[in-house]
Scaffold this motif. Structure first.
Motif, PDB file in Angstrom:
ATOM      1  N   ARG A 570       0.893  -1.185  -0.122  1.00  0.00           N
ATOM      2  CA  ARG A 570       0.054   0.038  -0.015  1.00  0.00           C
ATOM      3  C   ARG A 570       0.715   1.275  -0.039  1.00  0.00           C
ATOM      4  O   ARG A 570       0.588   2.334  -0.580  1.00  0.00           O
ATOM      5  N   SER A 571       2.127   1.134   0.656  1.00  0.00           N
ATOM      6  CA  SER A 571       2.923   2.342   0.508  1.00  0.00           C
ATOM      7  C   SER A 571       3.222   2.680  -0.922  1.00  0.00           C
ATOM      8  O   SER A 571       3.191   3.886  -1.080  1.00  0.00           O
ATOM      9  N   VAL A 572       3.575   1.523  -1.698  1.00  0.00           N
ATOM     10  CA  VAL A 572       4.053   1.821  -3.122  1.00  0.00           C
ATOM     11  C   VAL A 572       2.639   2.585  -3.685  1.00  0.00           C
ATOM     12  O   VAL A 572       2.993   3.261  -4.833  1.00  0.00           O
ATOM     13  N   SER A 573       1.431   1.821  -3.460  1.00  0.00           N
ATOM     14  CA  SER A 573       0.397   2.382  -4.227  1.00  0.00           C
ATOM     15  C   SER A 573       0.186   3.681  -3.770  1.00  0.00           C
ATOM     16  O   SER A 573      -0.355   4.509  -4.663  1.00  0.00           O
ATOM     17  N   ASN A 574       0.294   3.974  -2.775  1.00  0.00           N
ATOM     18  CA  ASN A 574      -0.003   5.689  -2.379  1.00  0.00           C
ATOM     19  C   ASN A 574       0.948   6.450  -3.192  1.00  0.00           C
ATOM     20  O   ASN A 574       0.490   7.533  -3.187  1.00  0.00           O
ATOM     21  N   TYR A 575       2.279   5.706  -3.068  1.00  0.00           N
ATOM     22  CA  TYR A 575       3.223   6.897  -3.722  1.00  0.00           C
ATOM     23  C   TYR A 575       2.805   7.228  -5.359  1.00  0.00           C
ATOM     24  O   TYR A 575       3.034   8.103  -5.881  1.00  0.00           O
ATOM     25  N   VAL A 576       2.475   5.867  -5.813  1.00  0.00           N
ATOM     26  CA  VAL A 576       2.262   5.900  -7.275  1.00  0.00           C
ATOM     27  C   VAL A 576       0.785   6.829  -7.437  1.00  0.00           C
ATOM     28  O   VAL A 576       1.075   7.614  -8.532  1.00  0.00           O
ATOM     29  N   ARG A 577       0.097   6.856  -6.749  1.00  0.00           N
ATOM     30  CA  ARG A 577      -1.205   7.731  -6.906  1.00  0.00           C
ATOM     31  C   ARG A 577      -1.008   8.926  -6.583  1.00  0.00           C
ATOM     32  O   ARG A 577      -1.313   9.994  -7.333  1.00  0.00           O
ATOM     33  N   ALA A 578      -0.044   9.305  -5.703  1.00  0.00           N
ATOM     34  CA  ALA A 578       0.434  10.680  -5.259  1.00  0.00           C
ATOM     35  C   ALA A 578       1.344  11.493  -5.976  1.00  0.00           C
ATOM     36  O   ALA A 578       1.344  12.485  -6.229  1.00  0.00           O
ATOM     37  N   GLU A 579       2.067  10.899  -6.879  1.00  0.00           N
ATOM     38  CA  GLU A 579       3.262  11.402  -7.564  1.00  0.00           C
ATOM     39  C   GLU A 579       3.156  11.033  -9.045  1.00  0.00           C
ATOM     40  O   GLU A 579       2.516  10.018  -9.584  1.00  0.00           O
ATOM     41  N   PRO A 580       3.253  12.024  -9.815  1.00  0.00           N
ATOM     42  CA  PRO A 580       3.105  12.005 -11.346  1.00  0.00           C
ATOM     43  C   PRO A 580       4.214  10.886 -11.921  1.00  0.00           C
ATOM     44  O   PRO A 580       5.351  10.711 -11.130  1.00  0.00           O
ATOM     45  N   LEU A 581       4.041  10.193 -12.857  1.00  0.00           N
ATOM     46  CA  LEU A 581       5.026   9.149 -13.223  1.00  0.00           C
ATOM     47  C   LEU A 581       6.118   9.704 -14.265  1.00  0.00           C
ATOM     48  O   LEU A 581       5.932  10.235 -15.401  1.00  0.00           O
TER      49      LEU A 581
END
Length: 1546
Positions: A570-581
């Motif tokens: 979930r930590s990685v998921s949160n990061y992916v959702r929060a930050e632009p790719l």
């Protein structure tokens, strides 16, 4: 005083060796295990020694320890030793040596050489008398074999008391059954103690063997069971004492057995007894602990059996905790937890497992070993304990967690590890709910552990309602955890030194503390977010360096609790959702697949959320064409470090990554949440392509080959280079289901993994796997599964693993490789199979000796046995075998050279012995492989097998090396091939390879019954499919069968004989018919072989065997030959005569008559100047003449023809006059004709002549009487008087039948004229006598039916040739016949009374003449006269009566004999009964003077008649005759009569 002296003398006599009793000495010397008493009595000690020493030499080849006995009990000096001349000390010393030899030879007592060796101990040292107990106990494990019954036959009358149960079996020479031995062991402690002592001493000497140990263990186990059951049947107060007695009896035995080192079989036996003892007896805690410690001492080789015993003991122990010694011993075992998993299916292991858990917990703080935590988890999750034991174990873990203080050591914090363990157990599918329930009920106090565990419970609640209710508590926990977060993170450095990825191969000094801290705070989402922002993780640089992402990847791919793994994703998921790719994050994909295959639904759900978070990000970037190709790949240069591992990676394009996520993963996420295995199926189905989907009926979106290949390369490269073994293992499970994509095989891409694993030793492999809690064997199985069956490079790698050249391979990897070879073998090409099989064969036979100390040979052999070897490989194996006979001496060394003399040790082996053993090993392995490969599927192997068998047969004839087992292997395979072949001419078999001569030579030369039986079966099978190749050399087979095989009494030998006869004999007879000289010579030789063995064939098998033999040769053609051979071989033997008669009765009437016809031809042929048939069958020499042969043969004819069944059936057939009668009549007439011819030839020999008449009588007995009469009419026309007499005797004999029908009656009465003609015409007195007897019998049977026919015969009987004949015998038989005719004809006889009565009176007078006195004639006359008085008294006139009375007075006075007086009295008694009273008195008056003249005896007869007349008549009749009677008294019986009587008396 005399009584005491007599007692002493009796004792001395009982102990005497009978040194002066030669008969007793001879009987003692005749006792033998090898020979019959008669043969043994004639042998001297030199002969016995020679035989027995040969047996010892063969034993020395098997076991060099026997060589030491050549210096004492088998030395040349031993032939002169006499125990009776030795002192007590010498005898005691000798007993020790003898018993040691018996202990050593116990394992080989079923071998012939061993019995030869023991024979010397029996014959020379009398061990059966002086060492009875040791001898019997050595043989007792083989109590069901024939040799044990032989041993019983030589035991003395007085045996030790502990063996008294053998008394009934010694008397009957029967094998004692097992239940008798068990019963004795249960009730006779002295016997069980002796048997146990024997086993223990044998083990102490190192001479134990499996048969002895297993026998003792089974008997002792059943005995202790029975003893304890009996103890329970007593009263309650006695049960405890009885159980203690049983326990005290066995404890010393078990103590000594368990303390003995290096005897694993004995320990297993002790475990068996101990298991029963523990489960049925009430043992104390202290005793159980002591026994458990004894069990675990020196148990490395038999730990599995020891664990069974230990589990039973632990189950009975009131204290769950194990002692330190037991705990350490169990932990020292390799993979004991796997053994416990296996045992739980049959045994209760709850208490033992609980004891181990408690021991691990108590020793954690002291040992500080992380492996103990893993062991604790394994034991608790394995399902080895019931709910109560598991609850106890969980409570112990919770209690230990409370009592231990947290430590700052990042490597091993006991409290933290136990807390982590509880978190993991709470997530367990097997005991998770029980752990959570136990936590709720357990008093956790108020510490941080309570908060963590309650947070765990709160996170597992499924409804928001429950969460709202606990909101206050959640806030308190959050505050507490916040403080705890500061404490945890304070020990973590703020930055890393040089690390840019936690997935690199270099060790990280900060990852351990980071992971521990993350696990501790993973239950709080706030703290997880705060943790993600720690400076050390460099979250701000997450799109440019992989440090941040790699940390969470490593966490969720590790062994963290479920809550921590899910939090990491979930930590990685949160990061992916929060930050632009801003970078391509495809590095996550392999590990995302790993997470989707996680066992926990929570982890899979978090992984699905991560996949769904990535898809929009990639979609957004793909829409922007400017940035799509410019985004850098995260970690492309450093994800696995700066080395080659990162540089060798394959990467996807942005579009391919997007397609991988959107088209492949996302559609199947829902199913992934439900099933952890779905991601593997999803990935393999998509990458295998549309062809695979059609074959498996699955529907997926069809991916282009380029995309599939790109994904395949990408995943394989990451699997090869990732440092995480758990990721390798899980993804390999999927990738190994994909043989290839396009033209690229998985072996090509994944082979570096296998190469890397090969370079590691086993310790490194195990270490890497255990760090990630992987099973090394399962991991290695997946690694070697990389190799496909068609990849040559991969196969070569596997070959290098199994046969390393430079350094040894990991044993586990070798096992996994061999297992994989078994799996892919059917799909491998033949050119790849052949070298691999050859290499395995070399390892299995170990020709180089390189694998003498390891298990490679065994593993190779097991693999070869599991492989379906094709015909070409098996052929190459057979063709590559060395010659067994190579290097062997032309003949075995002379026995004198092999013997040891002057106390020197012997040398048995020749210089090439080691090479010979290696060759034999190779041949054994190859032949076993052929046998296990179902040789019937490989008929091409027959040629090679015959070649090997020929070599073995040649070697067996040149050496004393036993090759029987190898011969059996070869023949079994050939037999399987031949049985499968229906037609040898059309099969794939080379006919020239079949060597019947080798098989026959084997049958004749081998000493092994099993080899011989197998060879016979093979010959039988070959005779079925190719008789022309076998029959020309098969006759010696039957010769040898008669001398050996037929003697055997076992079921297998009987089966062999039956198969041989059924297969060979019919075809042999058929082939013999094609010879110019005909089949008779060959068949007679065959019959002679079986007949010679008749006396040795077991009685119960004889009839079936010879019936089968007769059926196979053709009973109608050759049954007579079998009978002739048997009666000639065993003359005057009633058993053989009865047996052949019974055998004949097995067949129908026609066959029996045909057999008798041909049998009689033999008796006729033997008397010819140049016999033909009989010369083949009978033995004719100077001591055994032709007449002797005929005398031996003819009794069988009589016995067969007189058989009740034959007579009944033949009479019925002849009587019905049907088709059957037409068929057998010519044969019957031929039998009669041969009998007539034989009787004519033998008339000069009275003995043979008499037997011939018996044959004729028996032959005539087959006809019904009315048919016989018709035959007699023609037979009486013959000129031979003896034949005519015999046929009439037969006729007379047949008239004795009780049941005669109307046809018989008519025929017999019609036959009377023929008899009368014979009487009147023949000058032969004997024939006339016989004819009169026949008339007599006919008149007696049927005279009353037709009196006129009888009356016609009366004239002839009363004529000059019969009644008027000069011969007394004719007179007698005529009178008797007339007496019968009187009864039959009645009044019609009156007409011949005037003729016959005077003749009878005249014959009576002649019979009492002084010079004659013919009693027979005298009695015959009175029989006739008596008949006249009974049936026609009125035909007798007064004059006739006077003559009758007068001659009777003379007869009385003649005093001929008592029988004559009796017959006369009986006849005279009829006078007063049948004659009118007046006539009777008148006759008495008229004959009184004659009575007076005759003397007192005559007067006495007179007075008896008078008295009977008076007594029989009523008074009125007497009164009427008073005048006559008074005149008789007054005149005839007056004084004058008195004076006359007085003078006669004087």
């Amino acid at each position: 005083m005399s009584t005491a002296l007599a007692t002493q003398l009796a004792q001395l006599r009982a102990q005497s060796t009978n040194s002066l009793d030669l008969k007793a000495q001879k009987n003692a010397h005749s006792q033998s295990l090898l020979f019959e008493p008669g043969v043994a009595a004639t042998q001297d000690f030199d002969t016995i020694y020679q035989i027995c020493y040969e047996g010892l030499e063969e034993l020395c080849c098997l076991d060099s320890r026997f060589g030491g006995f050549t210096r004492n009990i088998f030395s040349e000096q031993s032939k002169q030793e006499d125990r009776t001349q030795m002192t007590a000390a010498q005898n005691q010393q000798l007993d020790g040596v003898l018993e040691e030899f018996l202990y050593l030879i116990g394992s080989k007592l079923l071998l012939k050489p061993a019995i030869k060796a023991v024979e010397w101990l029996v014959r020379r040292f009398r061990v059966h008398e002086n060492n009875t107990s040791c001898l019997v106990l050595s043989f007792l494990p083989f109590h069901k074999t024939p040799i044990f019954a032989t041993l019983l036959s030589i035991l003395p009358k007085k045996i030790p008391l502990n063996l008294k149960f053998l008394y009934p079996y010694i008397q009957s020479l029967a094998n004692p059954p097992r239940h008798t031995i068990v019963f004795t062991a249960s009730n006779n402690h002295s016997f069980l103690g002796a048997l146990s002592a024997h086993v223990l001493k044998s083990s102490r000497l190192g001479y134990q063997h499996p048969a002895l140990i297993s026998f003792w263990a089974s008997i002792a186990t059943e005995a202790v069971t029975s003893m304890l059951d009996q103890a329970r049947s007593a009263r309650l107060e006695s049960q405890k004492q009885n159980q203690e007695d049983v326990t005290l009896f066995f404890l010393p035995i078990l103590n000594e057995g368990l303390s003995m080192e290096g005897v694993s079989d004995l320990r297993v036996g002790c475990y068996m007894v101990l298991t029963i003892l523990a489960s049925k007896a009430n043992l104390g805690d202290g005793l159980i602990t002591a026994l458990m410690e004894a069990v675990t001492s020196d148990w490395a080789q038999i730990s599995h059996a020891g664990l069974i015993c230990l589990s039973v003991l632990a189950q009975q122990s009131p204290n769950a905790k194990l002692s330190k010694r037991v705990f350490k011993a169990v932990l020292a075992l390799e993979k004991f937890e796997d053994d416990l998993m296996t045992l739980r299916e049959q045994y209760k292991v709850e208490r033992l497992t609980l004891g181990l858990v408690l021991g691990v917990i108590s020793g954690l703080k002291r040992t500080r070993d992380t492996n103990r935590i893993r062991l604790l988890r394994t034991l608790m999750e394995a399902g080895l304990m019931d709910e109560a034991s598991t609850t106890t174990a969980i409570q112990s873990v919770l209690s230990a967690t409370q009592t231990m203080t947290p430590e700052t050591n990042p490597n091993f914090d006991v409290q933290g590890s136990l807390t982590d363990l509880i978190l993991r157990l709470a997530d367990s599918s097997s005991i998770g709910r029980l752990v959570q329930a136990t936590i709720k009920e357990f008093d956790l106090g108020n510490g941080q552990i309570k908060i963590k565990l309650q947070r765990l419970l709160q996170s597992n609640k499924e409804t928001s309602t429950l969460m709202i209710e606990d909101v206050d508590m959640g806030d308190a926990d959050e505050q507490t955890l916040t403080g705890d977060f500061e404490t945890l993170t304070s020990r973590i450095p703020t930055r890393t030194a040089y690390e840019i990825s936690f997935l690199s191969y270099s060790d990280s000094y900060v990852f351990g503390s980071l992971e521990q801290a993350f696990i501790a705070i993973s239950a709080s989402s706030t703290d997880v977010d705060r943790f993600s922002n720690l400076p050390v993780l460099r979250k701000s640089l997450a799109m440019s360096e992989p440090l941040f992402v790699s940390f969470f990847i490593r966490v969720w791919c590790g062994n963290s609790p479920v809550i921590a793994r899910a939090a990491a994703i979930r930590s990685v998921s949160n990061y992916v959702r929060a930050e632009p790719l801003t970078a391509d994050m495809q590095i996550i994909l392999p590990y995302l697949l790993f997470a989707l295959a996680d066992r926990s639904p929570k982890v899979r759900r978090a992984a699905a959320e991560l996949a769904l978070a990535l898809v929009p990000a990639y979609e957004k970037e793909n829409e922007n064409e400017k940035t799509r190709s410019k985004l850098p790949i995260l970690g492309q240069e450093q994800i696995y470090g700066q080395g080659k591992e990162t540089k060798q990676l394959s990467w996807l394009s942005m579009n391919e990554t997007h397609r991988f996520l959107a088209d492949l993963l996302v559609p199947g996420l829902e199913e992934c949440l439900l099933d952890e295995r779905h991601i593997s199926e999803l990935l393999s189905d998509n990458l295998n392509g549309s062809k695979h989907n059609k074959a498996t009926n699955t529907i997926h979106k069809d991916l282009k080959t380029t995309l599939r290949l790109a994904i395949f390369n990408y995943l394989c490269s990451h699997v090869v280079n990732t440092p995480l073994y758990s990721v390798k293992f899980r993804l390999l499970q999927t990738l190994n289901q994909i043989p290839k994509v396009g033209s690229t095989s998985r072996t090509k891409l994944l082979l570096p993994i296998l190469s890397n694993i090969v370079s590691q030793n086993q310790e490194e492999q195990e270490k890497n796997c255990r760090q990630e809690e992987l099973d090394p064997l399962r991991f290695l199985d997946q690694v070697v599964d990389i190799v496909t069956p068609t990849d040559r490079e991969g196969i070569q790698t596997l070959k290098a693993i199994t046969q390393p050249e430079d350094q040894p391979t990991s044993p586990m990897l070798r096992v996994a490789t061999l297992r994989h070879i078994q799996k892919i073998w059917p799909s491998m090409k033949s050119d790849l199979q052949a070298p691999f099989a050859k290499m395995l064969l070399e390892q299995a036979v170990d020709t180089t000796g390189r694998h003498a100390g390891d298990d490679q040979g065994v593993q190779a052999m097991e693999t070869l046995r599991a492989l379906p070897l094709p015909t070409a490989i098996l052929q190459s194996f057979l063709e590559g075998l060395p010659t067994v006979s190579f290097g062997l001496p032309d003949k075995p060394p002379a026995s004198k050279r092999r013997r040891t003399s002057h106390g020197q040790s012997m040398t048995i082996a020749h210089p090439g012995a080691n090479k010979m053993l290696s060759i034999v090993r190779q041949v054994t392995v190859v032949l076993e492989l052929v046998e296990e490969s179902k040789p019937e599927r490989h008929p091409e192997l027959l040629k090679g097998l015959f070649h090997v068998f020929s070599d073995l047969q040649h070697s067996s004839s040149r050496s004393y090396t036993a090759t029987g087992y190898l011969q059996i292997l070869a023949m079994d395979s050939m037999l399987a091939i031949v049985k499968k072949i229906e037609n040898l001419s059309t099969s794939q078999v080379d006919r020239s390879a079949i060597r019947a001569d080798i098989l026959v030579d084997c049958i004749r030369s081998t000493e092994s019954s099993q080899v011989r039986n197998t060879a016979l079966l093979l010959v039988s099978a070959l005779a079925t499919v190719a008789p022309e190749l076998i029959l020309h050399s098969v006759m010696p087979v039957f010769t040898f069968m008669g001398a050996n095989v037929l003697h055997q009494d076992d079921e297998f030998s009987a089966y062999v004989v039956k198969q041989t006869m059924e297969s060979i004999i019919p075809r042999l007879v058929q082939s013999l018919h094609k010879r110019k000289e005909g089949p008779f010579a060959g068949v007679s030789e065959l019959l002679l072989s079986f007949t010679a063995a008749f006396g040795h064939i077991p009685t119960q098998r004889r009839f079936d065997l010879f019936t089968s033999l007769a059926d196979k040769v053709g009973p109608s053609d050759y049954l007579f030959a079998l009978f002739a051979v048997m009666l000639d071989k065993y003359p005057n033997n009633r058993k053989v005569l009865q047996f052949t008669t019974d055998l004949a009765s097995h067949y129908d009437v026609k066959t029996r008559l045909q057999t008798i016809e041909k049998y009689l031809q033999v008796t006729l042929d033997v008397r010819r100047p140049k016999p033909t048939i009989s010369a083949r069958l009978l033995t004719i020499d100077g001591d055994h003449t032709a007449d002797d042969a005929v005398a031996n043969l003819l009794p069988l004819v009589v016995a067969v023809l007189c058989d009740v069944g034959l007579v009944s059936k033949a009479s019925r057939i002849f009587g019905n006059e049907g088709e059957d009668a037409v068929e057998i009549r010519p044969c019957y007439e031929m039998v009669l004709e041969q009998v007539f011819i034989l009787s004519e030839q033998c008339k000069s020999n009275k003995k043979l002549d008499a037997v011939c008449m018996q044959v004729l009588d028996a032959s005539l007995g087959l006809l019904p009487l009315w048919k016989l009469v018709g035959t007699l009419q023609s037979l009486l026309g013959r000129t031979e008087g003896i034949i005519r007499r015999q046929v009439l005797r037969s006729f007379e004999h047949r008239l004795n039948d009780r049941k005669l029908n109307q046809a018989s009656q008519t025929a017999c009465l019609a036959f009377l004229p023929q008899l009368i003609a014979v009487i009147e015409e023949t000058p032969d007195i004997e024939l006339r006598h016989t004819a009169i007897s026949c008339v007599d019998r006919v008149a007696e049977k049927f005279g009353k039916k037709d009196p006129s026919a009888v009356l016609a015969a009366v004239q002839a009987i009363s004529g000059k040739n019969c009644l008027g004949a000069a011969e007394s015998s004719l007179q007698v038989i005529s009178l008797l016949c007339l007496a019968t005719m009187v009864e039959a004809s009645g009044d019609m006889f009156i007409s011949v009374v005037p003729k016959t009565f005077p003749a009878a009176i005249n014959h009576l007078g002649a019979s009492i003449a002084e010079d004659v006195e013919d009693e027979s004639l005298h009695n015959a006359v009175y029989s006739f006269l008596g008949a006249l008085l009974v049936y026609v008294p009125w035909a007798i006139t007064g004059a006739d009566l006077d003559r009758f009375l007068t001659i009777s007075y003379e007869s009385a006075n003649a005093e001929i004999g008592e029988l004559c007086d009796q017959s006369r009295s009986e006849a005279l008694a009829m006078v007063p009964k049948q004659v009118e009273l007046r006539e009777c008195f008148a006759a008495l008056v008229r004959t009184w003077p004659s009575a007076m003249t005759g003397g007192p005896l005559a007067v006495k007869e007179f007075l008896q008649i008078l008295r009977q007349a008076i007594d029989l008549q009523p008074k009125s009749m007497i009164v009427k005759q008073s005048e006559t009677l008074g005149g008789l008294f007054s005149q005839d019986l007056g004084p004058a009569a008195h004076s006359t009587l007085t003078s006669h008396r004087r």
